[in-house]
Design a protein around this motif. Structure first.
Motif, PDB file in Angstrom:
ATOM      1  N   GLU A 184       5.844 -33.912  -2.070  1.00 44.27           N
ATOM      2  CA  GLU A 184       4.771 -34.535  -1.283  1.00 44.27           C
ATOM      3  C   GLU A 184       4.038 -33.511  -0.425  1.00 44.27           C
ATOM      4  OE1 GLU A 184       5.801 -38.200   0.619  1.00 44.27           O
ATOM      5  OE2 GLU A 184       3.923 -38.275   1.769  1.00 44.27           O
TER       6      GLU A 184
ATOM      7  N   GLY B 266       9.061 -48.042  -2.349  1.00 39.01           N
ATOM      8  CA  GLY B 266       9.086 -46.987  -1.341  1.00 39.01           C
ATOM      9  C   GLY B 266       9.337 -47.550   0.049  1.00 39.01           C
ATOM     10  N   ASP B 267       9.892 -46.674   0.900  1.00 39.33           N
ATOM     11  CA  ASP B 267      10.032 -47.109   2.293  1.00 39.33           C
ATOM     12  C   ASP B 267       8.676 -47.075   3.005  1.00 39.33           C
ATOM     13  OD1 ASP B 267       9.816 -44.375   2.466  1.00 39.33           O
ATOM     14  OD2 ASP B 267      11.566 -44.095   3.767  1.00 39.33           O
TER      15      ASP B 267
ATOM     16  N   LEU C 172       8.230 -47.241  -7.703  1.00 41.32           N
ATOM     17  CA  LEU C 172       9.018 -46.881  -6.528  1.00 41.32           C
ATOM     18  C   LEU C 172       8.869 -47.977  -5.482  1.00 41.32           C
ATOM     19  CD1 LEU C 172      10.647 -44.890  -4.772  1.00 41.32           C
ATOM     20  CD2 LEU C 172       8.452 -43.925  -4.031  1.00 41.32           C
TER      21      LEU C 172
ATOM     22  N   VAL D  38      10.354 -35.869  -6.207  1.00 40.71           N
ATOM     23  CA  VAL D  38       8.996 -36.080  -5.699  1.00 40.71           C
ATOM     24  C   VAL D  38       8.633 -34.898  -4.789  1.00 40.71           C
ATOM     25  CG1 VAL D  38       7.614 -37.514  -4.121  1.00 40.71           C
ATOM     26  CG2 VAL D  38       9.048 -38.604  -5.855  1.00 40.71           C
TER      27      VAL D  38
ATOM     28  N   ILE E  30       2.765 -36.113  -5.073  1.00 43.08           N
ATOM     29  CA  ILE E  30       1.842 -36.953  -4.279  1.00 43.08           C
ATOM     30  C   ILE E  30       1.239 -35.966  -3.282  1.00 43.08           C
ATOM     31  CG2 ILE E  30       3.833 -37.849  -2.910  1.00 43.08           C
ATOM     32  CD1 ILE E  30       1.928 -40.341  -2.360  1.00 43.08           C
TER      33      ILE E  30
ATOM     34  N   VAL F 278       2.574 -39.833  -8.280  1.00 41.40           N
ATOM     35  CA  VAL F 278       2.846 -41.128  -7.659  1.00 41.40           C
ATOM     36  C   VAL F 278       1.803 -41.372  -6.571  1.00 41.40           C
ATOM     37  CG1 VAL F 278       4.602 -40.090  -6.111  1.00 41.40           C
ATOM     38  CG2 VAL F 278       4.559 -42.568  -6.424  1.00 41.40           C
TER      39      VAL F 278
ATOM     40  N   LYS G 115      16.007 -43.282  -4.469  1.00 40.36           N
ATOM     41  CA  LYS G 115      15.344 -42.047  -4.047  1.00 40.36           C
ATOM     42  C   LYS G 115      15.760 -41.758  -2.612  1.00 40.36           C
ATOM     43  CE  LYS G 115      10.752 -41.642  -2.967  1.00 40.36           C
ATOM     44  NZ  LYS G 115      10.865 -41.119  -1.575  1.00 40.36           N
TER      45      LYS G 115
HETATM   46  O1  KIV Z   1       7.788 -44.438   0.324  1.00 38.66           O
HETATM   47  C1  KIV Z   1       6.970 -44.023  -0.502  1.00 38.66           C
HETATM   48  O2  KIV Z   1       6.012 -44.705  -0.882  1.00 38.66           O
HETATM   49  C2  KIV Z   1       7.150 -42.676  -1.013  1.00 38.66           C
HETATM   50  C3  KIV Z   1       6.035 -42.104  -1.823  1.00 38.66           C
HETATM   51  C4  KIV Z   1       4.960 -41.674  -0.909  1.00 38.66           C
HETATM   52  C5  KIV Z   1       6.499 -41.013  -2.688  1.00 38.66           C
HETATM   53  O3  KIV Z   1       8.134 -42.065  -0.758  1.00 38.66           O
END
Ligand code: KIV
Length: 273
Positions: free
Chosen positions: A191, A52-53, A50, A189, A212, A222, A122
């Protein structure tokens, strides 16, 4: 080197992820934001990466994921994709790029796919993003959902506490999960929600869940790479397992280099032309 043996060397696809749920094979996902790290986690045999943001926090030093832009995400996504051979790569749609007009959401998702070469996107949220998900899917783009503690909503939540501990929010999460599956998400996901609730979601859905802080009943897990490698020592939530102490090792290594430069022992006769 790696202690994990890759049993299926083929590129991971949405179909494969679905098969893993059916076979009861857990899905391992991790974040990455750059070429070097992405290449390493792919070599280690990770199923999904991922972008991820969370790059907003760990790469840019922002307090939240709100400031990161689609242009930033595209740069991180592109560098990750360049390094990866086997893992499925998803790129997070950042704050403000998909919760309004579904057409604009589709345009942004198309841009991410075209400019990064990723395998899907995502996005965060429940029934309110249903139409955006449908529109993105119409462009042929796989979508991963994200429920529970959705960090882009931190200014609404007010804190990063566990979500859906109260019955009303738990019921809403269950119906949102069903809505995401119905809209066409291939995975979700979960969280920082109670493990019992994540179990219910996982049992009710035919698509896999990735936790997570969602507990052991999710179909996969994750973690943020920098957190699990011990690079980010200030972040210690209960759900995090730390597998290394890279912050210490880096400070130690650079410290030794500085000593060698200062005392003149680097470079030596063998390290010069
Ligand atoms: O941005 C990210 O790393 C996420 C993960 C925490 C699932 O969205």
């Amino acid at each position: 080197m790696s202690t994990y043996t890759i049993t299926n060397p083929k590129k991971v696809t949405t179909k494969r992820v679905q098969e893993m749920k059916l076979a009861g094979e857990k899905i391992a996902m991790i974040t990455a934001y750059d070429f070097t790290m992405a290449g390493l986690v792919d070599k280690a045999g990770i199923d999904m990466i991922l972008v991820g943001d969370s790059a907003s926090n760990v790469m840019q030093g922002n307090a939240t994921t709100v400031p990161i832009t689609i242009d930033d995400m595209i740069v991180y996504g592109r560098t990750v994709v360049r390094a990866v051979k086997r893992a499925m790569v998803l790129v997070d749609m950042p704050f403000g790029t998909y919760k309004g007009d579904p057409i604009e959401a589709q345009r942004n998702a198309v841009r991410i796919m075209q400019e990064t070469g990723a395998d899907g996107v995502k996005l965060e949220g429940g029934s309110e993003v249903h139409d955006s998900i449908e529109m993105i899917l119409r462009a042929g783009i796989p979508v991963c959902g994200h429920l529970g503690l959705t960090p882009q909503s931190i200014n609404q939540f007010g804190s990063y506490v566990t979500r859906a501990t109260e019955e009303a929010e738990a019921q809403k999460l269950l119906s949102d999960a069903a809505a995401l599956q119905e809209a066409g998400c291939f995975t979700i996901v979960l969280e920082k929600i109670p493990a019992t609730l994540a179990k219910k979601v996982t049992e009710r859905l035919t698509i896999p869940t990735i936790g997570i802080g969602g507990g052991k009943y999710c179909d996969g897990q994750v973690l943020v790479l920098h957190d699990m490698l011990g690079l980010n020592t200030d972040f210690k939530p209960k759900f995090l397992r730390v597998y290394n102490n890279l912050a210490e090792q880096i400070i130690d290594s650079v410290g030794n280099y500085i000593i060698d430069v200062k005392d003149g022992s680097f470079p030596n006769d063998d390290e010069q032309y």
